[in-house]
Design a protein around this motif. Structure first.
Motif, PDB file in Angstrom:
ATOM      1  N   GLN A 157      36.589  42.553  38.275  1.00  0.00           N
ATOM      2  CA  GLN A 157      36.443  42.546  39.735  1.00  0.00           C
ATOM      3  C   GLN A 157      37.799  42.252  40.381  1.00  0.00           C
ATOM      4  O   GLN A 157      38.539  41.392  39.914  1.00  0.00           O
ATOM      5  CB  GLN A 157      35.437  41.481  40.175  1.00  0.00           C
ATOM      6  CG  GLN A 157      34.048  41.697  39.634  1.00  0.00           C
ATOM      7  CD  GLN A 157      33.361  42.877  40.280  1.00  0.00           C
ATOM      8  OE1 GLN A 157      33.518  43.124  41.465  1.00  0.00           O
ATOM      9  NE2 GLN A 157      32.614  43.622  39.489  1.00  0.00           N
ATOM     10  N   ARG A 158      38.105  42.958  41.479  1.00  0.00           N
ATOM     11  CA  ARG A 158      39.359  42.738  42.213  1.00  0.00           C
ATOM     12  C   ARG A 158      39.190  41.601  43.204  1.00  0.00           C
ATOM     13  O   ARG A 158      38.227  41.561  43.975  1.00  0.00           O
ATOM     14  CB  ARG A 158      39.756  43.997  42.982  1.00  0.00           C
ATOM     15  CG  ARG A 158      40.657  44.888  42.206  1.00  0.00           C
ATOM     16  CD  ARG A 158      41.160  46.073  42.988  1.00  0.00           C
ATOM     17  NE  ARG A 158      41.382  45.775  44.391  1.00  0.00           N
ATOM     18  CZ  ARG A 158      41.385  46.682  45.342  1.00  0.00           C
ATOM     19  NH1 ARG A 158      41.177  47.931  45.063  1.00  0.00           N
ATOM     20  NH2 ARG A 158      41.599  46.340  46.598  1.00  0.00           N
ATOM     21  N   ARG A 164      36.617  38.274  47.165  1.00  0.00           N
ATOM     22  CA  ARG A 164      36.386  39.430  46.305  1.00  0.00           C
ATOM     23  C   ARG A 164      36.540  40.692  47.143  1.00  0.00           C
ATOM     24  O   ARG A 164      35.959  40.808  48.220  1.00  0.00           O
ATOM     25  CB  ARG A 164      35.012  39.358  45.649  1.00  0.00           C
ATOM     26  CG  ARG A 164      34.861  40.333  44.506  1.00  0.00           C
ATOM     27  CD  ARG A 164      33.708  39.969  43.587  1.00  0.00           C
ATOM     28  NE  ARG A 164      32.453  39.873  44.274  1.00  0.00           N
ATOM     29  CZ  ARG A 164      31.513  40.811  44.284  1.00  0.00           C
ATOM     30  NH1 ARG A 164      31.704  41.936  43.627  1.00  0.00           N
ATOM     31  NH2 ARG A 164      30.391  40.629  44.929  1.00  0.00           N
ATOM     32  N   MET A 165      37.307  41.647  46.658  1.00  0.00           N
ATOM     33  CA  MET A 165      37.672  42.822  47.433  1.00  0.00           C
ATOM     34  C   MET A 165      36.488  43.760  47.686  1.00  0.00           C
ATOM     35  O   MET A 165      36.455  44.439  48.694  1.00  0.00           O
ATOM     36  CB  MET A 165      38.797  43.593  46.737  1.00  0.00           C
ATOM     37  CG  MET A 165      40.075  42.784  46.577  1.00  0.00           C
ATOM     38  SD  MET A 165      40.831  42.324  48.139  1.00  0.00           S
ATOM     39  CE  MET A 165      41.451  43.899  48.649  1.00  0.00           C
ATOM     40  N   ASP A 166      35.519  43.803  46.792  1.00  0.00           N
ATOM     41  CA  ASP A 166      34.392  44.710  46.963  1.00  0.00           C
ATOM     42  C   ASP A 166      33.083  43.941  47.115  1.00  0.00           C
ATOM     43  O   ASP A 166      32.034  44.377  46.657  1.00  0.00           O
ATOM     44  CB  ASP A 166      34.306  45.704  45.805  1.00  0.00           C
ATOM     45  CG  ASP A 166      34.183  45.008  44.452  1.00  0.00           C
ATOM     46  OD1 ASP A 166      34.313  43.776  44.394  1.00  0.00           O
ATOM     47  OD2 ASP A 166      33.948  45.702  43.449  1.00  0.00           O
ATOM     48  N   GLY A 167      33.164  42.786  47.758  1.00  0.00           N
ATOM     49  CA  GLY A 167      31.971  41.971  47.955  1.00  0.00           C
ATOM     50  C   GLY A 167      32.179  40.971  49.072  1.00  0.00           C
ATOM     51  O   GLY A 167      33.130  41.068  49.844  1.00  0.00           O
ATOM     52  N   HIS A 168      31.298  40.009  49.112  1.00  0.00           N
ATOM     53  CA  HIS A 168      31.346  39.012  50.182  1.00  0.00           C
ATOM     54  C   HIS A 168      31.661  37.613  49.665  1.00  0.00           C
ATOM     55  O   HIS A 168      31.569  36.650  50.420  1.00  0.00           O
ATOM     56  CB  HIS A 168      30.007  38.988  50.927  1.00  0.00           C
ATOM     57  CG  HIS A 168      29.669  40.301  51.546  1.00  0.00           C
ATOM     58  ND1 HIS A 168      30.317  40.782  52.662  1.00  0.00           N
ATOM     59  CD2 HIS A 168      28.776  41.252  51.196  1.00  0.00           C
ATOM     60  CE1 HIS A 168      29.836  41.962  52.976  1.00  0.00           C
ATOM     61  NE2 HIS A 168      28.893  42.280  52.106  1.00  0.00           N
ATOM     62  N   GLU A 175      46.848  39.948  44.767  1.00  0.00           N
ATOM     63  CA  GLU A 175      45.651  40.616  44.278  1.00  0.00           C
ATOM     64  C   GLU A 175      45.652  40.538  42.760  1.00  0.00           C
ATOM     65  O   GLU A 175      46.718  40.630  42.136  1.00  0.00           O
ATOM     66  CB  GLU A 175      45.614  42.074  44.728  1.00  0.00           C
ATOM     67  CG  GLU A 175      45.313  42.237  46.192  1.00  0.00           C
ATOM     68  CD  GLU A 175      45.097  43.689  46.592  1.00  0.00           C
ATOM     69  OE1 GLU A 175      44.773  44.520  45.719  1.00  0.00           O
ATOM     70  OE2 GLU A 175      45.258  43.966  47.787  1.00  0.00           O
ATOM     71  N   HIS A 191      42.676  40.853  39.040  1.00  0.00           N
ATOM     72  CA  HIS A 191      41.346  41.148  38.512  1.00  0.00           C
ATOM     73  C   HIS A 191      40.846  39.944  37.721  1.00  0.00           C
ATOM     74  O   HIS A 191      41.608  39.327  36.976  1.00  0.00           O
ATOM     75  CB  HIS A 191      41.381  42.367  37.598  1.00  0.00           C
ATOM     76  CG  HIS A 191      41.631  43.640  38.339  1.00  0.00           C
ATOM     77  ND1 HIS A 191      42.893  44.084  38.651  1.00  0.00           N
ATOM     78  CD2 HIS A 191      40.776  44.549  38.846  1.00  0.00           C
ATOM     79  CE1 HIS A 191      42.803  45.220  39.313  1.00  0.00           C
ATOM     80  NE2 HIS A 191      41.532  45.531  39.443  1.00  0.00           N
TER      81      HIS A 191
END
Length: 78
Positions: free
Chosen positions: A10-11, A30-34, A3, A5
């Motif tokens: 972005q993570r 991407r951890m908070d997206g698609h 993992e 940034h």
């Protein structure tokens, strides 16, 4: 799996994956997206790819992410 940034904070997660024709890919998600991206690795085997990933520092991971191509979900599978 790693993992990190990106330069915008972005993570992301990076994981090696065996692909067709003996290629190894580094898959970025991407951890908070698609967003899912891919970059071909130099390794020939999964253990080599895991070692290659472990040796990358965060700056190198960011560079590889910048060079990665979108994952093509519509590509024809053989």
């Amino acid at each position: 799996m790693r993992e990190f940034h990106d330069t915008q904070g972005q993570r992301w997660q990076a994981a090696p994956m065996y692909a067709s024709y003996g290629q190894m890919l580094l898959v970025f998600s991407r951890m908070d997206g698609h967003d899912i991206l891919q970059k071909q690795m130099f390794a020939d085997t999964l253990p080599q790819a895991e070692d290659e990933l472990a040796q990358l520092d965060e700056a190198a991971l960011r560079q590889w992410l910048a060079e990665a191509q979108p994952w093509d979900f519509n590509a024809k599978k053989f």
